[in-house]
Design a protein around this motif. Structure first.
Motif, PDB file in Angstrom:
ATOM      1  N   LYS A  17      -4.907   9.191   6.197  1.00 50.26           N
ATOM      2  CA  LYS A  17      -6.270   8.652   6.239  1.00 50.26           C
ATOM      3  C   LYS A  17      -6.552   7.760   5.031  1.00 50.26           C
ATOM      4  CE  LYS A  17      -8.463  12.161   9.090  1.00 50.26           C
ATOM      5  NZ  LYS A  17      -9.550  13.131   9.199  1.00 50.26           N
ATOM      6  N   LYS A  18      -5.949   8.064   3.892  1.00 52.72           N
ATOM      7  CA  LYS A  18      -6.159   7.253   2.682  1.00 52.72           C
ATOM      8  C   LYS A  18      -5.576   5.850   2.815  1.00 52.72           C
ATOM      9  CE  LYS A  18      -6.490  11.009  -0.660  1.00 52.72           C
ATOM     10  NZ  LYS A  18      -5.841  11.716  -1.770  1.00 52.72           N
ATOM     11  N   TRP A  19      -4.624   5.673   3.738  1.00 51.39           N
ATOM     12  CA  TRP A  19      -4.077   4.329   3.947  1.00 51.39           C
ATOM     13  C   TRP A  19      -5.173   3.378   4.423  1.00 51.39           C
ATOM     14  CZ3 TRP A  19       0.590   6.050   7.432  1.00 51.39           C
ATOM     15  CH2 TRP A  19       1.517   6.762   6.659  1.00 51.39           C
ATOM     16  N   ASN A  20      -6.152   3.937   5.155  1.00 52.46           N
ATOM     17  CA  ASN A  20      -7.275   3.160   5.670  1.00 52.46           C
ATOM     18  C   ASN A  20      -6.814   1.927   6.452  1.00 52.46           C
ATOM     19  OD1 ASN A  20     -10.034   3.010   6.091  1.00 52.46           O
ATOM     20  ND2 ASN A  20     -10.332   1.622   4.365  1.00 52.46           N
ATOM     21  N   LYS A  21      -5.791   2.119   7.256  1.00 48.46           N
ATOM     22  CA  LYS A  21      -5.211   1.038   8.066  1.00 48.46           C
ATOM     23  C   LYS A  21      -4.894   1.602   9.448  1.00 48.46           C
ATOM     24  CE  LYS A  21      -3.847  -1.882   4.560  1.00 48.46           C
ATOM     25  NZ  LYS A  21      -4.123  -3.240   4.426  1.00 48.46           N
TER      26      LYS A  21
END
Length: 101
Positions: A58-62
């Motif tokens: 989720k931290k990739w935000n991609k």
């Protein structure tokens, strides 16, 4: 629009859309399978580890394009990711996906 496009959507167009938005290729095969050949710059998180690494993804935000050997595990991975709020699609087998990238 062909029958397969109607039934399954045009995967190449969807891949192109995801790529244009900086999609991450996520290979969900085992580490050993991944080391035997993979898409350059893809990330490897085996399907069995996916649930415990959701926060990291989720931290990739991609958007995420999943792949594996045949498309079965990557289909499961894409479903898990989507059910947890990550925009994801099943890219299928890694070798066939590499030909579309």
């Amino acid at each position: 629009m062909g029958l397969f496009d109607f039934l399954f959507g045009n995967k190449t167009k969807k891949i192109d859309d995801f790529k244009s938005r900086g999609a991450i290729i996520l290979d969900v095969r085992t580490k050993g399978e991944y080391q035997g050949g993979a898409i350059p710059d893809s990330k490897n998180i085996p399907l069995q580890q996916l649930s415990v690494r959701l926060a990291e993804i989720k931290k990739w935000n991609k958007p995420v394009i999943t792949c594996c050997a045949s498309g079965m595990r990557s289909g499961s991975a894409a479903t898990i990711l989507r059910s947890n709020g990550v925009e994801a699609m099943n890219g299928g087998g890694w070798f066939n996906l590499s030909q579309k990238l």
